[in-house]
Design a protein around this motif. Structure first.
Motif, PDB file in Angstrom:
ATOM      1  N   SER A  81     108.227  69.407  97.799  1.00 36.05           N
ATOM      2  CA  SER A  81     108.427  68.353  98.779  1.00 36.05           C
ATOM      3  C   SER A  81     107.223  68.089  99.670  1.00 36.05           C
ATOM      4  CB  SER A  81     109.646  68.682  99.645  1.00 36.05           C
ATOM      5  OG  SER A  81     109.454  69.930 100.267  1.00 36.05           O
ATOM      6  N   PHE A  82     106.141  68.823  99.492  1.00 31.32           N
ATOM      7  CA  PHE A  82     104.931  68.594 100.277  1.00 31.32           C
ATOM      8  C   PHE A  82     103.922  67.815  99.450  1.00 31.32           C
ATOM      9  CE2 PHE A  82     106.689  71.852 102.913  1.00 31.32           C
ATOM     10  CZ  PHE A  82     106.065  71.761 104.147  1.00 31.32           C
ATOM     11  N   ILE A  83     103.061  67.097 100.132  1.00 35.04           N
ATOM     12  CA  ILE A  83     101.956  66.377  99.502  1.00 35.04           C
ATOM     13  C   ILE A  83     100.678  67.087  99.911  1.00 35.04           C
ATOM     14  CG2 ILE A  83     100.688  64.198  99.414  1.00 35.04           C
ATOM     15  CD1 ILE A  83     103.350  62.843 100.303  1.00 35.04           C
ATOM     16  N   GLU A  84      99.874  67.459  98.943  1.00 31.48           N
ATOM     17  CA  GLU A  84      98.608  68.104  99.266  1.00 31.48           C
ATOM     18  C   GLU A  84      97.612  67.049  99.720  1.00 31.48           C
ATOM     19  OE1 GLU A  84      97.046  70.567  96.207  1.00 31.48           O
ATOM     20  OE2 GLU A  84      98.706  71.988  96.363  1.00 31.48           O
ATOM     21  N   VAL A  85      97.067  67.257 100.917  1.00 34.86           N
ATOM     22  CA  VAL A  85      96.050  66.364 101.453  1.00 34.86           C
ATOM     23  C   VAL A  85      94.670  66.904 101.086  1.00 34.86           C
ATOM     24  CG1 VAL A  85      95.115  65.375 103.581  1.00 34.86           C
ATOM     25  CG2 VAL A  85      97.562  65.698 103.349  1.00 34.86           C
ATOM     26  N   PHE A  86      94.561  68.232 101.037  1.00 39.26           N
ATOM     27  CA  PHE A  86      93.297  68.873 100.709  1.00 39.26           C
ATOM     28  C   PHE A  86      93.585  70.200 100.039  1.00 39.26           C
ATOM     29  CE2 PHE A  86      89.964  71.938 101.766  1.00 39.26           C
ATOM     30  CZ  PHE A  86      88.836  71.271 101.336  1.00 39.26           C
ATOM     31  N   ARG A  87      92.794  70.528  99.007  1.00 39.46           N
ATOM     32  CA  ARG A  87      92.890  71.834  98.340  1.00 39.46           C
ATOM     33  C   ARG A  87      91.512  72.216  97.848  1.00 39.46           C
ATOM     34  NH1 ARG A  87      96.040  75.600  95.285  1.00 39.46           N
ATOM     35  NH2 ARG A  87      97.991  74.674  95.977  1.00 39.46           N
ATOM     36  N   LYS A  88      91.151  73.474  98.123  1.00 37.02           N
ATOM     37  CA  LYS A  88      89.927  74.042  97.578  1.00 37.02           C
ATOM     38  C   LYS A  88      90.275  75.411  97.017  1.00 37.02           C
ATOM     39  CE  LYS A  88      85.203  75.349  98.531  1.00 37.02           C
ATOM     40  NZ  LYS A  88      84.171  75.538  99.547  1.00 37.02           N
ATOM     41  N   ASN A  89      90.081  75.585  95.710  1.00 36.94           N
ATOM     42  CA  ASN A  89      90.335  76.845  95.029  1.00 36.94           C
ATOM     43  C   ASN A  89      88.999  77.445  94.602  1.00 36.94           C
ATOM     44  OD1 ASN A  89      93.079  76.290  95.157  1.00 36.94           O
ATOM     45  ND2 ASN A  89      93.149  75.463  93.104  1.00 36.94           N
ATOM     46  N   ASP A  90      88.819  78.720  94.877  1.00 34.88           N
ATOM     47  CA  ASP A  90      87.655  79.460  94.416  1.00 34.88           C
ATOM     48  C   ASP A  90      88.180  80.798  93.920  1.00 34.88           C
ATOM     49  OD1 ASP A  90      85.177  80.516  93.882  1.00 34.88           O
ATOM     50  OD2 ASP A  90      84.584  80.719  95.986  1.00 34.88           O
ATOM     51  N   GLU A  91      88.468  80.853  92.626  1.00 36.51           N
ATOM     52  CA  GLU A  91      89.179  81.966  92.022  1.00 36.51           C
ATOM     53  C   GLU A  91      90.482  82.168  92.780  1.00 36.51           C
ATOM     54  OE1 GLU A  91      86.736  85.335  91.073  1.00 36.51           O
ATOM     55  OE2 GLU A  91      85.133  84.040  90.344  1.00 36.51           O
ATOM     56  N   LEU A  92      90.698  83.304  93.444  1.00 31.55           N
ATOM     57  CA  LEU A  92      91.949  83.508  94.176  1.00 31.55           C
ATOM     58  C   LEU A  92      91.889  82.981  95.606  1.00 31.55           C
ATOM     59  CD1 LEU A  92      93.098  87.061  93.026  1.00 31.55           C
ATOM     60  CD2 LEU A  92      94.064  84.857  92.389  1.00 31.55           C
ATOM     61  N   LYS A  93      90.709  82.627  96.087  1.00 30.17           N
ATOM     62  CA  LYS A  93      90.578  82.091  97.443  1.00 30.17           C
ATOM     63  C   LYS A  93      91.214  80.708  97.502  1.00 30.17           C
ATOM     64  CE  LYS A  93      86.284  84.516  98.367  1.00 30.17           C
ATOM     65  NZ  LYS A  93      84.861  84.358  98.701  1.00 30.17           N
ATOM     66  N   ARG A  94      91.899  80.428  98.612  1.00 32.85           N
ATOM     67  CA  ARG A  94      92.585  79.142  98.769  1.00 32.85           C
ATOM     68  C   ARG A  94      92.348  78.572 100.160  1.00 32.85           C
ATOM     69  NH1 ARG A  94      93.067  79.972  94.198  1.00 32.85           N
ATOM     70  NH2 ARG A  94      94.889  79.969  92.871  1.00 32.85           N
ATOM     71  N   ASN A  95      92.218  77.259 100.192  1.00 39.31           N
ATOM     72  CA  ASN A  95      92.208  76.495 101.424  1.00 39.31           C
ATOM     73  C   ASN A  95      93.015  75.245 101.114  1.00 39.31           C
ATOM     74  OD1 ASN A  95      91.722  75.050 103.725  1.00 39.31           O
ATOM     75  ND2 ASN A  95      89.504  75.332 103.695  1.00 39.31           N
ATOM     76  N   VAL A  96      94.215  75.140 101.683  1.00 41.03           N
ATOM     77  CA  VAL A  96      95.143  74.062 101.339  1.00 41.03           C
ATOM     78  C   VAL A  96      95.715  73.448 102.615  1.00 41.03           C
ATOM     79  CG1 VAL A  96      97.263  73.456 100.100  1.00 41.03           C
ATOM     80  CG2 VAL A  96      95.793  75.270  99.216  1.00 41.03           C
TER      81      VAL A  96
END
Length: 175
Positions: A93-108
């Motif tokens: 039910s959420f919309i991702e506005v921003f996502r950065k994946n670096d292997e297991l690192k996440r910024n969402v």
């Protein structure tokens, strides 16, 4: 009779599964974990927070619930577990506005909209050592939210909240 009983059981199971993927469930499940900082801001403090800056006033002015949690994420297994839990919360039910994946690192940065307003904002970060989320529930201007996401203003919010309101645990404040 059997159909009614089956239907009632199905409703309870569906309701139970839905609630397990909520922010409340995640917060309550992890707030007592070792080395966790968990903050749920009461309403009177939201007024104080909105005076930090015009951007914060614009964002926090309509906030009903504000939570912040920081937790250890020292092993790849723990990081994957936390990433999976956040994915299940935001997945449907959420919309991702921003996502950065670096292997297991996440910024969402994810939002939940209802008609012409953003109702929930979830900022999740995990760097394989520490994870954190910042959660807002309220009634927000979608244009302002997208602008803040585009300008990376959400990345600075957790640090500002902790620093400006001295929300560090006592041992970290004295160091």
């Amino acid at each position: 009779m059997f159909k009614k009983t089956t239907f009632v059981i199905f409703i309870f199971l569906a309701a139970g599964c839905g609630s397990s993927n909520s922010m409340d469930a995640f917060y309550n499940a992890h707030k007592d974990d070792s080395q966790v900082t968990a903050i749920r801001v009461p309403q009177f403090m939201l007024t104080l927070l909105s005076n930090i800056s015009p951007e914060m006033k614009s964002l926090i002015g309509n906030t009903k619930d504000l939570r912040y949690m920081q937790f250890p994420s020292a092993t790849p297994e723990r990081t994957q577990y936390l990433n999976n839990q956040m994915n299940s919360i935001t997945g449907n039910s959420f919309i991702e506005v921003f996502r950065k994946n670096d292997e297991l690192k996440r910024n969402v940065i994810s939002i939940r909209e209802k008609r012409n307003a953003v109702k929930e904002i979830l900022i999740y970060n995990n760097n394989n050592v520490r994870g954190s989320f910042l959660y807002f529930n309220g009634n927000f201007d979608p244009v302002k939210v997208r602008e803040m996401a585009k300008n990376s203003e959400f990345n600075e919010l957790p640090g500002k909240l902790v620093q400006d309101f001295n929300m560090l645990p006592p041992e970290e404040v004295n160091e």
